[in-house]
Design a protein around this motif. Structure first.
Motif, PDB file in Angstrom:
ATOM      1  N   THR A 185      -3.293  -8.370  -7.156  1.00 25.36           N
ATOM      2  CA  THR A 185      -3.438  -6.928  -6.957  1.00 25.36           C
ATOM      3  C   THR A 185      -4.872  -6.585  -6.565  1.00 25.36           C
ATOM      4  O   THR A 185      -5.093  -5.682  -5.758  1.00 25.36           O
ATOM      5  N   GLN A 186      -5.843  -7.320  -7.101  1.00 21.72           N
ATOM      6  CA  GLN A 186      -7.232  -7.109  -6.692  1.00 21.72           C
ATOM      7  C   GLN A 186      -7.432  -7.468  -5.221  1.00 21.72           C
ATOM      8  O   GLN A 186      -8.179  -6.802  -4.506  1.00 21.72           O
ATOM      9  N   ARG A 240      -7.594  -3.282   1.254  1.00 23.90           N
ATOM     10  CA  ARG A 240      -7.511  -1.861   1.605  1.00 23.90           C
ATOM     11  C   ARG A 240      -8.922  -1.271   1.732  1.00 23.90           C
ATOM     12  O   ARG A 240      -9.217  -0.546   2.679  1.00 23.90           O
ATOM     13  N   ARG A 241      -9.820  -1.606   0.809  1.00 21.56           N
ATOM     14  CA  ARG A 241     -11.193  -1.119   0.840  1.00 21.56           C
ATOM     15  C   ARG A 241     -11.913  -1.612   2.099  1.00 21.56           C
ATOM     16  O   ARG A 241     -12.609  -0.853   2.761  1.00 21.56           O
ATOM     17  N   ASP A 261       0.808  -1.219   0.000  1.00 21.58           N
ATOM     18  CA  ASP A 261       0.000   0.000   0.000  1.00 21.58           C
ATOM     19  C   ASP A 261       0.843   1.272   0.000  1.00 21.58           C
ATOM     20  O   ASP A 261       0.444   2.285  -0.575  1.00 21.58           O
ATOM     21  N   ARG A 268      -6.323  -4.511  -3.232  1.00 21.85           N
ATOM     22  CA  ARG A 268      -7.319  -3.435  -3.286  1.00 21.85           C
ATOM     23  C   ARG A 268      -8.529  -3.759  -2.412  1.00 21.85           C
ATOM     24  O   ARG A 268      -9.019  -2.893  -1.678  1.00 21.85           O
ATOM     25  N   ASN A 269      -9.001  -5.000  -2.469  1.00 20.49           N
ATOM     26  CA  ASN A 269     -10.144  -5.409  -1.636  1.00 20.49           C
ATOM     27  C   ASN A 269      -9.806  -5.295  -0.155  1.00 20.49           C
ATOM     28  O   ASN A 269     -10.623  -4.843   0.647  1.00 20.49           O
TER      29      ASN A 269
END
Length: 150
Positions: free
Chosen positions: A136-137, A143-144, A87, A140-141
């Motif tokens: 990478t997804q 972090r979200r 991140d 992102r998931n």
């Protein structure tokens, strides 16, 4: 009648009711590939492009029980372990982190596999570019989800 020609009915991909049984056939194909690679001096066929049964260290993308699979759990723990570095990193750092995770799964004997829609389908190795995209997804998931909780 085939036995008169030296063909064993046990090697045919047919059941007793003459339905196609791909599992038996794919096992035979795997054994042939393994034997051919060994005979030609190449490395044993541990990393084939397909398999009939994933191992506990494999990461499963379609089919199977993904949430209970040890390989998927290992991948989730690696993403959690590397999430802070990923991140806060540059694009190059993020690329290195994803490659490190892929390498760690491979070093542990795991593969990234996907299965077709029906239960008799073979497991196929997922291309590396697609694996990178999926990892990478996952970052992102993660972090979200962390932002939603705070």
């Amino acid at each position: 009648r085939l036995s008169t020609y030296g063909i064993s009915t046990q090697t045919l991909p047919l059941t007793a009711t003459y339905e196609v049984n791909m599992h038996r056939h794919l096992n035979w194909v795997e054994s042939c590939l393994r034997r051919n690679k060994t005979n030609f001096g190449a490395a044993p066929a541990q990393k084939t492009d397909f398999c009939t049964q994933p191992t506990a260290t494999d990461v499963l993308y379609r089919g199977g029980s993904k949430s209970k699979n040890a390989g998927n759990g290992h991948l989730r723990s690696l993403v959690a372990e590397w999430s802070q570095t990923y991140d806060s990193g540059t694009i190059d750092t993020k690329r290195r982190v994803v490659n490190e995770i892929i390498g760690e799964i491979h070093r542990s004997g795991g593969r990234f596999l996907s299965q077709g829609n029906d239960a008799e389908s073979i497991w196929v190795t997922v291309p590396t570019d697609e694996v990178r995209s999926k990892i990478t997804q996952m970052f992102r998931n993660r972090r979200r989800n962390r932002k939603k909780k705070s």
